[in-house]
Design a protein around this motif. Structure first.
Motif, PDB file in Angstrom:
ATOM      1  N   VAL A  44      44.726  47.144  42.198  1.00 19.21           N
ATOM      2  CA  VAL A  44      43.785  47.248  43.308  1.00 19.21           C
ATOM      3  C   VAL A  44      43.107  48.608  43.269  1.00 19.21           C
ATOM      4  CG1 VAL A  44      43.537  47.277  45.828  1.00 19.21           C
ATOM      5  CG2 VAL A  44      45.085  45.639  44.744  1.00 19.21           C
ATOM      6  N   HIS A  45      43.875  49.657  43.024  1.00 21.49           N
ATOM      7  CA  HIS A  45      43.290  51.002  42.910  1.00 21.49           C
ATOM      8  C   HIS A  45      42.343  51.091  41.724  1.00 21.49           C
ATOM      9  CE1 HIS A  45      45.275  53.159  46.103  1.00 21.49           C
ATOM     10  NE2 HIS A  45      46.459  52.725  45.734  1.00 21.49           N
ATOM     11  N   LEU A  46      42.655  50.391  40.639  1.00 21.81           N
ATOM     12  CA  LEU A  46      41.756  50.387  39.485  1.00 21.81           C
ATOM     13  C   LEU A  46      40.431  49.714  39.832  1.00 21.81           C
ATOM     14  CD1 LEU A  46      41.593  51.207  36.494  1.00 21.81           C
ATOM     15  CD2 LEU A  46      42.417  48.914  35.908  1.00 21.81           C
ATOM     16  N   ALA A  47      40.499  48.619  40.614  1.00 18.28           N
ATOM     17  CA  ALA A  47      39.272  47.950  41.053  1.00 18.28           C
ATOM     18  C   ALA A  47      38.458  48.862  41.971  1.00 18.28           C
ATOM     19  CB  ALA A  47      39.621  46.649  41.772  1.00 18.28           C
ATOM     20  N   ILE A  48      39.140  49.578  42.872  1.00 18.16           N
ATOM     21  CA  ILE A  48      38.443  50.520  43.749  1.00 18.16           C
ATOM     22  C   ILE A  48      37.779  51.615  42.920  1.00 18.16           C
ATOM     23  CG2 ILE A  48      38.772  52.276  45.536  1.00 18.16           C
ATOM     24  CD1 ILE A  48      41.074  50.518  46.616  1.00 18.16           C
ATOM     25  N   LEU A  49      38.510  52.119  41.918  1.00 14.17           N
ATOM     26  CA  LEU A  49      37.956  53.136  41.032  1.00 14.17           C
ATOM     27  C   LEU A  49      36.713  52.624  40.313  1.00 14.17           C
ATOM     28  CD1 LEU A  49      38.377  55.978  39.799  1.00 14.17           C
ATOM     29  CD2 LEU A  49      39.771  54.897  38.033  1.00 14.17           C
ATOM     30  N   ALA A  50      36.765  51.371  39.865  1.00 11.98           N
ATOM     31  CA  ALA A  50      35.598  50.780  39.197  1.00 11.98           C
ATOM     32  C   ALA A  50      34.419  50.662  40.148  1.00 11.98           C
ATOM     33  CB  ALA A  50      35.972  49.405  38.641  1.00 11.98           C
ATOM     34  N   SER A  51      34.686  50.316  41.409  1.00 16.92           N
ATOM     35  CA  SER A  51      33.598  50.180  42.384  1.00 16.92           C
ATOM     36  C   SER A  51      32.930  51.516  42.690  1.00 16.92           C
ATOM     37  CB  SER A  51      34.135  49.572  43.688  1.00 16.92           C
ATOM     38  OG  SER A  51      34.867  50.516  44.442  1.00 16.92           O
ATOM     39  N   VAL A  55      42.644  42.357  49.577  1.00  9.70           N
ATOM     40  CA  VAL A  55      41.189  42.261  49.661  1.00  9.70           C
ATOM     41  C   VAL A  55      40.668  43.191  50.757  1.00  9.70           C
ATOM     42  CG1 VAL A  55      39.254  40.749  50.255  1.00  9.70           C
ATOM     43  CG2 VAL A  55      41.042  39.931  48.721  1.00  9.70           C
ATOM     44  N   ALA A  56      41.304  43.151  51.934  1.00  8.54           N
ATOM     45  CA  ALA A  56      40.873  44.019  53.034  1.00  8.54           C
ATOM     46  C   ALA A  56      41.025  45.486  52.653  1.00  8.54           C
ATOM     47  CB  ALA A  56      41.682  43.699  54.289  1.00  8.54           C
ATOM     48  N   TYR A  57      42.139  45.835  52.022  1.00  5.50           N
ATOM     49  CA  TYR A  57      42.368  47.227  51.617  1.00  5.50           C
ATOM     50  C   TYR A  57      41.310  47.669  50.611  1.00  5.50           C
ATOM     51  CZ  TYR A  57      44.684  51.399  49.791  1.00  5.50           C
ATOM     52  OH  TYR A  57      44.971  52.684  49.404  1.00  5.50           O
ATOM     53  N   GLY A  58      41.062  46.834  49.614  1.00 11.40           N
ATOM     54  CA  GLY A  58      40.080  47.189  48.592  1.00 11.40           C
ATOM     55  C   GLY A  58      38.683  47.378  49.164  1.00 11.40           C
ATOM     56  N   LEU A  59      38.266  46.453  50.013  1.00  6.96           N
ATOM     57  CA  LEU A  59      36.927  46.539  50.599  1.00  6.96           C
ATOM     58  C   LEU A  59      36.799  47.741  51.532  1.00  6.96           C
ATOM     59  CD1 LEU A  59      36.252  42.766  51.382  1.00  6.96           C
ATOM     60  CD2 LEU A  59      35.329  44.136  49.492  1.00  6.96           C
ATOM     61  N   PHE A  80      32.094  47.737  47.150  1.00  2.98           N
ATOM     62  CA  PHE A  80      31.976  46.495  46.387  1.00  2.98           C
ATOM     63  C   PHE A  80      30.711  45.709  46.719  1.00  2.98           C
ATOM     64  CE2 PHE A  80      36.457  47.527  46.305  1.00  2.98           C
ATOM     65  CZ  PHE A  80      36.838  47.218  45.010  1.00  2.98           C
ATOM     66  N   GLY A  81      29.968  46.136  47.706  1.00  2.00           N
ATOM     67  CA  GLY A  81      28.779  45.386  48.096  1.00  2.00           C
ATOM     68  C   GLY A  81      29.137  44.202  48.977  1.00  2.00           C
ATOM     69  N   ASP A  82      28.269  43.197  48.956  1.00  2.00           N
ATOM     70  CA  ASP A  82      28.456  42.023  49.810  1.00  2.00           C
ATOM     71  C   ASP A  82      29.733  41.275  49.422  1.00  2.00           C
ATOM     72  OD1 ASP A  82      27.641  40.075  51.784  1.00  2.00           O
ATOM     73  OD2 ASP A  82      27.210  38.762  50.087  1.00  2.00           O
ATOM     74  N   GLY A 140      32.871  32.906  35.666  1.00  2.75           N
ATOM     75  CA  GLY A 140      32.762  31.698  36.463  1.00  2.75           C
ATOM     76  C   GLY A 140      32.031  31.880  37.771  1.00  2.75           C
ATOM     77  N   LEU A 141      32.265  33.018  38.419  1.00  6.94           N
ATOM     78  CA  LEU A 141      31.676  33.250  39.739  1.00  6.94           C
ATOM     79  C   LEU A 141      30.478  34.177  39.697  1.00  6.94           C
ATOM     80  CD1 LEU A 141      35.003  33.767  41.755  1.00  6.94           C
ATOM     81  CD2 LEU A 141      33.626  31.687  41.604  1.00  6.94           C
ATOM     82  N   GLY A 142      30.300  34.883  38.587  1.00  6.14           N
ATOM     83  CA  GLY A 142      29.172  35.816  38.490  1.00  6.14           C
ATOM     84  C   GLY A 142      29.382  37.099  39.268  1.00  6.14           C
ATOM     85  N   PHE A 143      30.633  37.439  39.560  1.00  8.94           N
ATOM     86  CA  PHE A 143      30.928  38.676  40.275  1.00  8.94           C
ATOM     87  C   PHE A 143      30.703  39.877  39.357  1.00  8.94           C
ATOM     88  CE2 PHE A 143      34.267  36.858  43.477  1.00  8.94           C
ATOM     89  CZ  PHE A 143      33.235  36.263  44.187  1.00  8.94           C
ATOM     90  N   ALA A 144      30.367  41.005  39.968  1.00  5.65           N
ATOM     91  CA  ALA A 144      30.384  42.259  39.231  1.00  5.65           C
ATOM     92  C   ALA A 144      31.825  42.575  38.850  1.00  5.65           C
ATOM     93  CB  ALA A 144      29.793  43.378  40.082  1.00  5.65           C
ATOM     94  N   LEU A 145      32.003  43.379  37.801  1.00  8.66           N
ATOM     95  CA  LEU A 145      33.347  43.656  37.288  1.00  8.66           C
ATOM     96  C   LEU A 145      34.294  44.210  38.355  1.00  8.66           C
ATOM     97  CD1 LEU A 145      35.343  43.762  34.943  1.00  8.66           C
ATOM     98  CD2 LEU A 145      34.416  46.026  34.349  1.00  8.66           C
ATOM     99  N   PRO A 146      33.885  45.184  39.179  1.00  5.35           N
ATOM    100  CA  PRO A 146      34.827  45.696  40.190  1.00  5.35           C
ATOM    101  C   PRO A 146      35.317  44.615  41.153  1.00  5.35           C
ATOM    102  CG  PRO A 146      32.988  47.212  39.937  1.00  5.35           C
ATOM    103  CD  PRO A 146      32.633  45.977  39.171  1.00  5.35           C
ATOM    104  N   MET A 147      34.416  43.742  41.616  1.00  4.78           N
ATOM    105  CA  MET A 147      34.833  42.701  42.547  1.00  4.78           C
ATOM    106  C   MET A 147      35.728  41.679  41.851  1.00  4.78           C
ATOM    107  SD  MET A 147      32.561  40.433  45.208  1.00  4.78           S
ATOM    108  CE  MET A 147      32.152  41.893  46.165  1.00  4.78           C
ATOM    109  N   ALA A 148      35.434  41.376  40.590  1.00  5.93           N
ATOM    110  CA  ALA A 148      36.278  40.454  39.829  1.00  5.93           C
ATOM    111  C   ALA A 148      37.677  41.050  39.631  1.00  5.93           C
ATOM    112  CB  ALA A 148      35.643  40.133  38.482  1.00  5.93           C
ATOM    113  N   MET A 149      37.750  42.360  39.405  1.00  8.76           N
ATOM    114  CA  MET A 149      39.046  43.025  39.260  1.00  8.76           C
ATOM    115  C   MET A 149      39.829  42.988  40.570  1.00  8.76           C
ATOM    116  SD  MET A 149      37.744  46.299  37.009  1.00  8.76           S
ATOM    117  CE  MET A 149      39.304  47.180  37.089  1.00  8.76           C
ATOM    118  N   LEU A 150      39.123  43.192  41.692  1.00  9.65           N
ATOM    119  CA  LEU A 150      39.794  43.124  42.995  1.00  9.65           C
ATOM    120  C   LEU A 150      40.319  41.717  43.260  1.00  9.65           C
ATOM    121  CD1 LEU A 150      40.595  44.447  45.665  1.00  9.65           C
ATOM    122  CD2 LEU A 150      38.314  43.873  46.540  1.00  9.65           C
ATOM    123  N   LEU A 151      39.530  40.697  42.911  1.00  3.10           N
ATOM    124  CA  LEU A 151      39.987  39.320  43.070  1.00  3.10           C
ATOM    125  C   LEU A 151      41.229  39.070  42.223  1.00  3.10           C
ATOM    126  CD1 LEU A 151      39.531  36.423  44.142  1.00  3.10           C
ATOM    127  CD2 LEU A 151      38.075  36.016  42.141  1.00  3.10           C
ATOM    128  N   GLY A 152      41.218  39.551  40.980  1.00  2.00           N
ATOM    129  CA  GLY A 152      42.381  39.372  40.111  1.00  2.00           C
ATOM    130  C   GLY A 152      43.630  40.025  40.669  1.00  2.00           C
TER     131      GLY A 152
END
Length: 398
Positions: free
Chosen positions: A160-167, A348-352, A357-359, A102-114
């Motif tokens: 959240v750690h899984l999303a960081i790992l993906a990034s 979100v702050a912790y993950g970034l 994760f980029g922009d 829906g948003l076109g996010f890369a997988l790591p950012m989408a995982m962090l949002l989830g």
């Protein structure tokens, strides 16, 4: 603002407003006026945002644990286990899918949002939680939302750690995934449970059993703050989840002497500090909105954000309660009143701050819009819906 926190709840009882809505509105007004040059944008103050929201969450978790009258158990907490085991993972997966498609996010950012959108917030959910210790305000809806908020703020951390790992490109590494499973999931959860129980048991013994002159008679509610920081710090030193430890410590302290008056004193102190932190954070959140937090939000982003709030969580919540004994009205409220707030900002702050994760402009915009919508929608509807449910229960019993 402190005066407002003290008096506003009384004046707002007859209005479709909450203190949270009022604080955000004041933040919008003050920071839009140009009176303050400071810009409280979380994208600029990333570390300060992480630490301030972290503090608010752990204070809130102590209060959540202390005010639960119900003893922990497999059957008595069945609603909680359902929401944690089914609703939370479903929410994470569904939001991540919406983030990618829906948003076109890369997988790591989408995982962090989830992961950030999964926890029911313990900080902003005071209106839908149980009342103070021994107040009797603990119906199944309030209990379920309070206990869920107490635990899922910690149990979302592995994702959240899984999303960081993906990034960081670690999903393809067998060693990295093994480390995530053994350490980020296994050890950190066990350490949080173990250290939290030990600290809670130590405080319980000191307060209620340690001597003929119980320390509960000599101390004041500040002991709750001490227990919060000791449980959190000790668990962080053990590389566990401090959020989990604080809640477990609070529940353990309460279990030592469930009907003691001192629980109310500790809860009241935690509640006062929590409300002051909420005030500060919401005024700053209003200031961030005034300074362009939602500038990059598109109509598609807004639609996805509303779907997260009004479709994903309610559907996941209802699916988790299939087969439960509660009436459908209670299930519907449990599913609908999954408030998103300070905990989401923290993740979100912790993950970034710990990944690549980029922009993050649109990510912050989507999260900010979800929180704003939750504050308004749940703030306006929660109290009337719960009062209507109480009247229905009374009529049904009578």
């Amino acid at each position: 603002m402190v005066l407002l926190v003290s008096w506003a709840p009384v004046g707002l009882r007859r209005l479709p407003l909450t203190l949270a809505i009022l604080c955000v509105a004041i933040g919008l007004g003050v920071f839009s006026s140009g009176l303050l040059a400071f810009d409280p944008d979380p994208r600029t103050w990333d570390t300060a945002t992480e630490k301030l929201t972290e503090l608010a969450v752990i204070i809130s978790l102590m209060g959540c644990g202390l005010k639960l009258d119900r003893k922990i158990g497999w059957k008595s907490w069945s609603t909680t286990w359902r929401l944690l085991a089914v609703a939370m993972p479903l929410t994470i997966v569904a939001v991540a899918v919406l983030g990618v498609w829906g948003l076109g996010f890369a997988l790591p950012m989408a995982m962090l949002l989830g992961a950030a959108m999964a926890p029911t917030d313990p900080v902003l959910a005071a209106d839908v939680q149980v009342g103070p210790p021994r107040s009797g305000e603990e119906d199944e809806v309030r209990f379920g939302l309070t206990s869920e908020a107490g635990l899922n703020d910690a149990l979302a951390f592995p994702f959240v750690h899984l999303a960081i790992l993906a990034s960081l490109g670690g999903l393809a590494s067998q060693q990295a995934m093994l480390d995530w499973g053994l350490v980020k999931v296994g050890w950190k959860i066990l350490a949080g449970l173990g250290v939290g129980w030990l600290v809670g048991a130590a405080f319980g013994w000191l307060l209620f059993r340690g001597s003929e002159r119980e320390l509960s008679k000599l101390g004041d509610g500040l002991i709750a703050l001490a227990a919060t920081f000791i449980a959190y710090a000790a668990t962080e030193l053990a590389h566990g989840y401090g959020f989990l430890a604080v809640f477990v410590a609070a529940v353990t302290i309460r279990n030592w002497e469930r009907d003691h008056d001192f629980h109310e004193e500790m809860h009241d102190l935690s509640d006062q500090i929590e409300r002051l932190l909420i005030m500060l954070l919401l005024v700053l959140f209003g200031g961030a909105l005034a300074n362009g937090l939602l500038v990059s939000l598109t109509w598609v982003d807004a639609a996805v954000a509303m779907a997260i709030l009004l479709v994903v969580r309610p559907v996941a919540g209802l699916l988790s309660l299939v087969g439960a004994r509660q009436p459908f009205r209670e299930k519907l409220l449990l599913a609908f009143l999954g408030i998103r707030g300070v905990g989401s900002v923290y993740y979100v702050a912790y993950g970034l701050n710990h990944g690549r994760f980029g922009d993050s402009e649109r990510l912050w915009a989507v999260v900010g819009f979800v929180i704003l919508a939750s504050i308004v929608i749940h703030g306006v509807t929660a109290t009337p819906l719960l009062e209507r449910l109480a009247r229905w229960r009374t009529a049904r019993a009578g």
